[in-house]
Motif scaffolding. Structure first.
Motif, PDB file in Angstrom:
ATOM      1  N   LEU A 100       0.962  -1.288  -0.050  1.00 37.55           N
ATOM      2  CA  LEU A 100       0.010   0.037   0.092  1.00 37.55           C
ATOM      3  C   LEU A 100       0.875   1.355  -0.031  1.00 37.55           C
ATOM      4  CD1 LEU A 100      -2.767   0.798  -0.174  1.00 37.55           C
ATOM      5  CD2 LEU A 100      -3.021   0.502   2.486  1.00 37.55           C
ATOM      6  N   PHE A 117      -5.175  -7.278  -7.189  1.00 39.54           N
ATOM      7  CA  PHE A 117      -6.524  -7.326  -6.780  1.00 39.54           C
ATOM      8  C   PHE A 117      -7.332  -7.956  -8.053  1.00 39.54           C
ATOM      9  CE2 PHE A 117      -5.399  -5.320  -2.932  1.00 39.54           C
ATOM     10  CZ  PHE A 117      -6.663  -5.385  -2.375  1.00 39.54           C
ATOM     11  N   ALA A 140     -14.164  -4.230  -7.615  1.00 36.70           N
ATOM     12  CA  ALA A 140     -13.556  -2.926  -7.561  1.00 36.70           C
ATOM     13  C   ALA A 140     -14.124  -2.000  -6.162  1.00 36.70           C
ATOM     14  CB  ALA A 140     -13.544  -2.010  -8.716  1.00 36.70           C
ATOM     15  N   LEU A 141     -15.592  -1.985  -6.215  1.00 38.85           N
ATOM     16  CA  LEU A 141     -16.080  -1.413  -5.042  1.00 38.85           C
ATOM     17  C   LEU A 141     -15.582  -1.947  -3.650  1.00 38.85           C
ATOM     18  CD1 LEU A 141     -19.807  -1.158  -6.590  1.00 38.85           C
ATOM     19  CD2 LEU A 141     -18.340   0.859  -5.850  1.00 38.85           C
ATOM     20  N   ALA A 143     -13.051  -3.496  -3.070  1.00 40.31           N
ATOM     21  CA  ALA A 143     -11.593  -3.039  -3.006  1.00 40.31           C
ATOM     22  C   ALA A 143     -11.559  -1.855  -2.470  1.00 40.31           C
ATOM     23  CB  ALA A 143     -10.465  -3.159  -4.332  1.00 40.31           C
ATOM     24  N   SER A 144     -12.298  -0.667  -2.770  1.00 42.82           N
ATOM     25  CA  SER A 144     -12.090   0.310  -2.053  1.00 42.82           C
ATOM     26  C   SER A 144     -12.369   0.619  -0.945  1.00 42.82           C
ATOM     27  CB  SER A 144     -13.275   1.298  -2.987  1.00 42.82           C
ATOM     28  OG  SER A 144     -14.749   1.244  -2.504  1.00 42.82           O
ATOM     29  N   GLN A 145     -13.560  -0.076  -0.395  1.00 38.99           N
ATOM     30  CA  GLN A 145     -13.730  -0.247   1.044  1.00 38.99           C
ATOM     31  C   GLN A 145     -12.764  -0.902   1.991  1.00 38.99           C
ATOM     32  OE1 GLN A 145     -16.601   1.165   3.779  1.00 38.99           O
ATOM     33  NE2 GLN A 145     -14.217   1.054   3.967  1.00 38.99           N
ATOM     34  N   LEU A 147      -9.333  -1.445   1.165  1.00 37.05           N
ATOM     35  CA  LEU A 147      -8.223  -0.797   0.990  1.00 37.05           C
ATOM     36  C   LEU A 147      -8.300   0.475   1.910  1.00 37.05           C
ATOM     37  CD1 LEU A 147      -6.878  -1.403  -2.617  1.00 37.05           C
ATOM     38  CD2 LEU A 147      -5.934  -2.392  -0.425  1.00 37.05           C
ATOM     39  N   GLY A 148      -9.524   1.136   1.886  1.00 37.79           N
ATOM     40  CA  GLY A 148      -9.712   2.222   2.639  1.00 37.79           C
ATOM     41  C   GLY A 148      -9.708   2.054   4.184  1.00 37.79           C
ATOM     42  N   MET A 149      -9.985   0.808   4.590  1.00 35.09           N
ATOM     43  CA  MET A 149      -9.822   0.528   5.829  1.00 35.09           C
ATOM     44  C   MET A 149      -8.612   0.417   6.106  1.00 35.09           C
ATOM     45  SD  MET A 149     -10.777  -0.010   9.024  1.00 35.09           S
ATOM     46  CE  MET A 149     -12.566   0.458   8.948  1.00 35.09           C
ATOM     47  N   LEU A 151      -6.040   1.640   4.698  1.00 36.11           N
ATOM     48  CA  LEU A 151      -5.113   2.789   4.809  1.00 36.11           C
ATOM     49  C   LEU A 151      -5.396   3.592   5.988  1.00 36.11           C
ATOM     50  CD1 LEU A 151      -3.702   4.892   3.034  1.00 36.11           C
ATOM     51  CD2 LEU A 151      -5.989   5.920   2.534  1.00 36.11           C
ATOM     52  N   THR A 152      -6.719   3.680   6.518  1.00 34.81           N
ATOM     53  CA  THR A 152      -6.916   4.496   7.707  1.00 34.81           C
ATOM     54  C   THR A 152      -6.526   3.633   8.909  1.00 34.81           C
ATOM     55  OG1 THR A 152      -9.267   3.873   7.502  1.00 34.81           O
ATOM     56  CG2 THR A 152      -8.661   5.767   6.687  1.00 34.81           C
ATOM     57  N   VAL A 155      -2.093   2.372   8.196  1.00 38.17           N
ATOM     58  CA  VAL A 155      -1.137   3.389   7.451  1.00 38.17           C
ATOM     59  C   VAL A 155      -1.217   4.513   8.191  1.00 38.17           C
ATOM     60  CG1 VAL A 155       0.004   4.659   5.335  1.00 38.17           C
ATOM     61  CG2 VAL A 155      -1.045   2.285   5.265  1.00 38.17           C
TER      62      VAL A 155
ATOM     63  N   SER B 144     -13.081   6.071   5.881  1.00 36.06           N
ATOM     64  CA  SER B 144     -12.310   5.010   5.158  1.00 36.06           C
ATOM     65  C   SER B 144     -13.075   4.619   3.776  1.00 36.06           C
ATOM     66  CB  SER B 144     -12.508   3.758   6.273  1.00 36.06           C
ATOM     67  OG  SER B 144     -14.104   3.135   6.127  1.00 36.06           O
ATOM     68  N   GLY B 148     -10.618   5.342   0.647  1.00 31.07           N
ATOM     69  CA  GLY B 148     -10.574   4.235  -0.182  1.00 31.07           C
ATOM     70  C   GLY B 148     -10.914   4.238  -1.833  1.00 31.07           C
ATOM     71  N   THR B 152      -8.442   4.317  -4.613  1.00 30.66           N
ATOM     72  CA  THR B 152      -8.438   3.095  -5.897  1.00 30.66           C
ATOM     73  C   THR B 152      -8.631   3.830  -7.302  1.00 30.66           C
ATOM     74  OG1 THR B 152     -10.759   2.757  -5.474  1.00 30.66           O
ATOM     75  CG2 THR B 152      -8.980   1.231  -4.641  1.00 30.66           C
TER      76      THR B 152
END
Lengths: 186, 186
Positions: A100, A117, A140-141, A143-145, A147-149, A151-152, A155, B144, B148, B152
């Motif tokens: 990431l 992914f 992809a949707l 993944a967005s949630q 990866l967002g989790m 990330l926050t 990271v 998040s 995210g 992406t």
DNA sequence: ACCGTTGGTCAACGCTTGTTGGCAAATATA
DNA sequence: TATATTTGCCAACAAGCGTTGACCAACGGT
């Protein structure tokens, strides 16, 4: 067939040190010298065994999500199972956090992230969403949630996110993932 | 009162060039020399006016989300309005993408990112969620999903995510944000 | 016991980085 | 007009980077 080389231990040590450094420092600040120091060998060995820093990163960022088979379990639990699995995966192996980090600065990292992914999450979703043609978009949707989790929480370390228990996160994100995968088009 | 200095134009040019470089290259690869070249001045001027590279970044990463007042509109539209606003904000101003890039590698970036979301998203959510004490946690959940999607779509550029229209994204993410903000605890 | 192959260190290269101090010109102040 | 301040460029610094090639020690096959 290839026989075991004497240098396999060194190769592995380099790879492990590289993964940790890339994970904690990102691509630019993870210097070959530091990686070599961690592995207890000379920087020139890194060059000999992996060709260049880019080659080392390519080798270090090759990994598997180990996603479970979703077809076998009741479809209404898919969301919770996936979120649990990703939290497990992320906390056990910091290569994901590293990817990431690197994916954000480095072109090779972006490509690797896209590939991981697309190749690993995409197929799993294909079996569970209404129209297989919609699978990439729904993946992809998801993944967005996910990866967002990541990330926050891992990271950026937003305090409220870090303080949440894994059960709470599953309870909140599970239904979201569930909807992204199985709900009819909005 | 402070009178206008002759060098204000230069200061502004440096700041603008810095924002763009940080946004597109990340902290390490955005060199002072490149920023100075973009601004059409000597690298030493950057040092004189901003002290150091860290000081420059601190100045360049100071920005506002310009979140709308949520109390005034019907509460069932909050999710869609927020998603629309963030997409707008992200596409109009690439400093946000830059902050995302830098926040992942650089300690100062992490702090700035934490501060921006805590100070600007937190208060807005306080008025619309059931229990004000839960506001930070719900804001973090919103962050998040929003971050995210930004990650992406604008940084990792996952093809399915990039190809989705803004309306589609709002239709999918709106209900998620809505639930994170207003639903009872799961 | 010999010799080619492999594993490893050392010292250095060319380059880029953030940063500094000196100096010339332009502007403001008197 | 004479002087002080600001604005800017230039050249250089020390440090760190990825990378390279020479060289030594240990091993394996014969």
């Amino acid at each position: 067939m290839t026989t075991a080389r004497r240098s396999d231990a060194t190769r592995a040590a380099i790879l492990e040190a590289a993964r940790e450094r890339f994970a904690s420092d990102g691509y630019e600040r993870a210097t070959i010298r530091a990686i070599a120091r961690d592995a207890g060998i000379d920087p020139s060995m890194v060059m000999r065994y992996y060709g260049s820093k880019e080659g080392l990163f390519a080798a270090a960022s090759d990994f598997e999500l180990h996603l479970p088979e979703l077809g076998a379990l009741p479809s209404r639990h898919i969301g919770a199972v996936l979120v649990t699995h990703f939290l497990d995966r992320w906390e056990r192996d910091d290569v994901l956090t590293g990817l990431l980090r690197v994916g954000v600065t480095n072109a090779a990292g972006v490509e690797r992230m896209q590939a991981v992914f697309a190749e690993q999450l995409g197929p799993v979703t294909r079996g569970v969403c209404p129209d297989p043609a919609e699978a990439p978009r729904r993946a992809a949707l998801v993944a967005s949630q996910i990866l967002g989790m990541a990330l926050t929480r891992y990271v950026l370390r937003f305090p409220p996110t870090v303080e949440m228990s894994r059960d709470e996160i599953v309870a909140w994100l599970g239904p979201t993932i569930q909807r992204y995968l199985t709900a009819p088009e909005p």
